[in-house]
Write a protein that holds these residues in place. Sequence first.
Motif, PDB file in Angstrom:
ATOM      1  N   GLU A  48       5.995   6.668   0.392  1.00 36.49           N
ATOM      2  CA  GLU A  48       6.522   5.400   0.948  1.00 36.49           C
ATOM      3  C   GLU A  48       5.824   4.109   0.457  1.00 36.49           C
ATOM      4  OE1 GLU A  48       8.686   6.454   5.360  1.00 36.49           O
ATOM      5  OE2 GLU A  48       6.375   6.226   5.054  1.00 36.49           O
ATOM      6  N   THR A  49       6.314   2.962   0.144  1.00 33.08           N
ATOM      7  CA  THR A  49       5.688   1.686  -0.317  1.00 33.08           C
ATOM      8  C   THR A  49       5.790   0.766   0.895  1.00 33.08           C
ATOM      9  OG1 THR A  49       6.360   2.319  -2.543  1.00 33.08           O
ATOM     10  CG2 THR A  49       5.807   0.045  -2.087  1.00 33.08           C
ATOM     11  N   ALA A  50       4.659   0.582   1.177  1.00 33.81           N
ATOM     12  CA  ALA A  50       4.758  -0.662   2.487  1.00 33.81           C
ATOM     13  C   ALA A  50       4.313  -1.844   1.814  1.00 33.81           C
ATOM     14  CB  ALA A  50       3.912  -0.231   3.681  1.00 33.81           C
ATOM     15  N   CYS A 104       4.186 -12.383  10.074  1.00 36.76           N
ATOM     16  CA  CYS A 104       4.196 -11.453   9.172  1.00 36.76           C
ATOM     17  C   CYS A 104       4.420  -9.957   9.719  1.00 36.76           C
ATOM     18  CB  CYS A 104       2.559 -11.386   8.782  1.00 36.76           C
ATOM     19  SG  CYS A 104       2.050 -12.719   7.850  1.00 36.76           S
ATOM     20  N   ALA A 105       5.309  -9.316   8.787  1.00 43.44           N
ATOM     21  CA  ALA A 105       5.711  -7.976   9.126  1.00 43.44           C
ATOM     22  C   ALA A 105       5.560  -7.144   7.984  1.00 43.44           C
ATOM     23  CB  ALA A 105       7.070  -8.276   9.591  1.00 43.44           C
ATOM     24  N   VAL A 106       5.488  -5.705   7.925  1.00 47.34           N
ATOM     25  CA  VAL A 106       5.628  -4.830   6.967  1.00 47.34           C
ATOM     26  C   VAL A 106       7.109  -4.115   6.685  1.00 47.34           C
ATOM     27  CG1 VAL A 106       4.591  -2.773   6.208  1.00 47.34           C
ATOM     28  CG2 VAL A 106       3.151  -4.648   7.087  1.00 47.34           C
ATOM     29  N   THR A 107       7.542  -4.203   5.574  1.00 49.09           N
ATOM     30  CA  THR A 107       8.892  -3.583   5.159  1.00 49.09           C
ATOM     31  C   THR A 107       8.406  -2.153   4.638  1.00 49.09           C
ATOM     32  OG1 THR A 107       9.073  -4.608   3.235  1.00 49.09           O
ATOM     33  CG2 THR A 107      10.153  -5.437   5.081  1.00 49.09           C
ATOM     34  N   ILE A 108       9.193  -1.205   4.638  1.00 52.91           N
ATOM     35  CA  ILE A 108       8.702   0.055   4.080  1.00 52.91           C
ATOM     36  C   ILE A 108       9.872   0.616   3.272  1.00 52.91           C
ATOM     37  CG2 ILE A 108       8.243   2.599   4.802  1.00 52.91           C
ATOM     38  CD1 ILE A 108       6.809   1.612   7.176  1.00 52.91           C
ATOM     39  N   ASP A 109       9.625   0.731   1.987  1.00 57.46           N
ATOM     40  CA  ASP A 109      10.643   1.368   1.315  1.00 57.46           C
ATOM     41  C   ASP A 109      10.458   2.942   0.915  1.00 57.46           C
ATOM     42  OD1 ASP A 109      11.693  -1.063   0.752  1.00 57.46           O
ATOM     43  OD2 ASP A 109      10.254  -1.542  -0.827  1.00 57.46           O
ATOM     44  N   GLU A 110      11.575   3.503   0.846  1.00 55.36           N
ATOM     45  CA  GLU A 110      11.508   5.097   0.909  1.00 55.36           C
ATOM     46  C   GLU A 110      11.394   5.379  -0.440  1.00 55.36           C
ATOM     47  OE1 GLU A 110      11.496   6.985   3.614  1.00 55.36           O
ATOM     48  OE2 GLU A 110      11.993   5.505   4.852  1.00 55.36           O
ATOM     49  N   TYR A 154       0.807  -1.046  -0.144  1.00 56.77           N
ATOM     50  CA  TYR A 154      -0.027  -0.014   0.126  1.00 56.77           C
ATOM     51  C   TYR A 154       0.778   1.194   0.079  1.00 56.77           C
ATOM     52  CZ  TYR A 154       1.089   0.246   5.043  1.00 56.77           C
ATOM     53  OH  TYR A 154       1.489   0.456   6.204  1.00 56.77           O
ATOM     54  N   ARG A 155       0.234   2.189  -0.276  1.00 53.33           N
ATOM     55  CA  ARG A 155       0.844   3.669  -0.060  1.00 53.33           C
ATOM     56  C   ARG A 155      -0.372   4.629   0.199  1.00 53.33           C
ATOM     57  NH1 ARG A 155       2.766   2.099  -5.579  1.00 53.33           N
ATOM     58  NH2 ARG A 155       4.884   1.765  -5.766  1.00 53.33           N
ATOM     59  N   VAL A 156       0.160   5.611   0.769  1.00 53.22           N
ATOM     60  CA  VAL A 156      -0.888   6.618   1.252  1.00 53.22           C
ATOM     61  C   VAL A 156      -0.156   8.071   0.880  1.00 53.22           C
ATOM     62  CG1 VAL A 156      -1.918   7.735   3.190  1.00 53.22           C
ATOM     63  CG2 VAL A 156      -1.599   5.276   3.295  1.00 53.22           C
ATOM     64  N   PHE A 157      -0.956   8.799   0.091  1.00 57.76           N
ATOM     65  CA  PHE A 157      -0.275   9.989  -0.238  1.00 57.76           C
ATOM     66  C   PHE A 157      -1.178  10.981  -0.558  1.00 57.76           C
ATOM     67  CE2 PHE A 157      -0.531   7.325  -3.802  1.00 57.76           C
ATOM     68  CZ  PHE A 157      -1.093   7.979  -5.073  1.00 57.76           C
ATOM     69  N   ILE A 176       2.989  12.818   3.909  1.00 53.32           N
ATOM     70  CA  ILE A 176       2.303  11.734   4.852  1.00 53.32           C
ATOM     71  C   ILE A 176       3.445  10.616   4.845  1.00 53.32           C
ATOM     72  CG2 ILE A 176       0.524  10.106   5.036  1.00 53.32           C
ATOM     73  CD1 ILE A 176      -1.271  11.883   3.124  1.00 53.32           C
ATOM     74  N   LEU A 177       3.975  10.653   5.960  1.00 54.22           N
ATOM     75  CA  LEU A 177       5.062   9.182   6.082  1.00 54.22           C
ATOM     76  C   LEU A 177       4.934   8.576   7.358  1.00 54.22           C
ATOM     77  CD1 LEU A 177       8.262  11.313   5.681  1.00 54.22           C
ATOM     78  CD2 LEU A 177       7.081   9.780   3.984  1.00 54.22           C
ATOM     79  N   HIS A 178       5.022   7.154   7.483  1.00 51.30           N
ATOM     80  CA  HIS A 178       4.993   6.457   8.609  1.00 51.30           C
ATOM     81  C   HIS A 178       5.506   7.212   9.800  1.00 51.30           C
ATOM     82  CE1 HIS A 178       3.808   3.719   5.555  1.00 51.30           C
ATOM     83  NE2 HIS A 178       3.062   2.949   6.484  1.00 51.30           N
ATOM     84  N   ASP A 179       5.062   6.703  10.840  1.00 46.97           N
ATOM     85  CA  ASP A 179       5.458   7.432  12.388  1.00 46.97           C
ATOM     86  C   ASP A 179       6.881   6.683  12.355  1.00 46.97           C
ATOM     87  OD1 ASP A 179       5.971   8.199  14.971  1.00 46.97           O
ATOM     88  OD2 ASP A 179       3.987   8.274  15.558  1.00 46.97           O
TER      89      ASP A 179
END
Length: 212
Positions: A205-207, A168-174, A141-144, A152-155
Amino acid sequence: MRIRPWFLLILGLLLPTGVFAHPHAWIDLRVGLVFNEAGELVRMEQSWRIDPTYSHMLLEDLTGQLDGDTDIDTALEHAAERMRENLAGHDYFTELSAGERDLDIPPARNARLTLEDRRLHLRFELPLADLDITAGDRFSYRVFDPEYWIEILHDPEDIVFVENRPGCAVTIDEPRPDPQLIRYAATLERQDRSPVDNLGRHFAETATLECD
């Protein structure tokens, strides 16, 4: 100076045009992904923590609209619903995909607006049960914002919470925007120019959800 319409949709309130002669705002994003016992992704929870300056402006405008019979909690409740309705036309600034599929964004529910530590928090849920997403899918997902007006960036002090799915976990690409796009985006705070379509996507960001 023309106020960008989508900016008003986020805030859900009308403020004088002159206030945003040089607009700048940011949102800290927190996300929760909730699975059911069958391993299906059924809900995405989002929390938007609005920066202190714009929170203060919004709160002042809210309190100025109160009549003698309305308290601040009721005003925040009504404002949350207006924001949810307005953002619906923009898919809540959310883009979802599973594998090679781009997913339709379902109507949000349970919108809430609260004041915490002098910052407004907008929370809502996206029900995902009908999208047939399982833990084995490559979900991202992306939020923008589409015009790169609000960042809008992840805290950085929080993680993306995954419920009911150990492993399961989420990776965030800048993002890696083109330098020309960065220069163009910078002009949007100073000039009344038509933005590039979906400009904000290049700065998002791409999560990605990854499971063992």
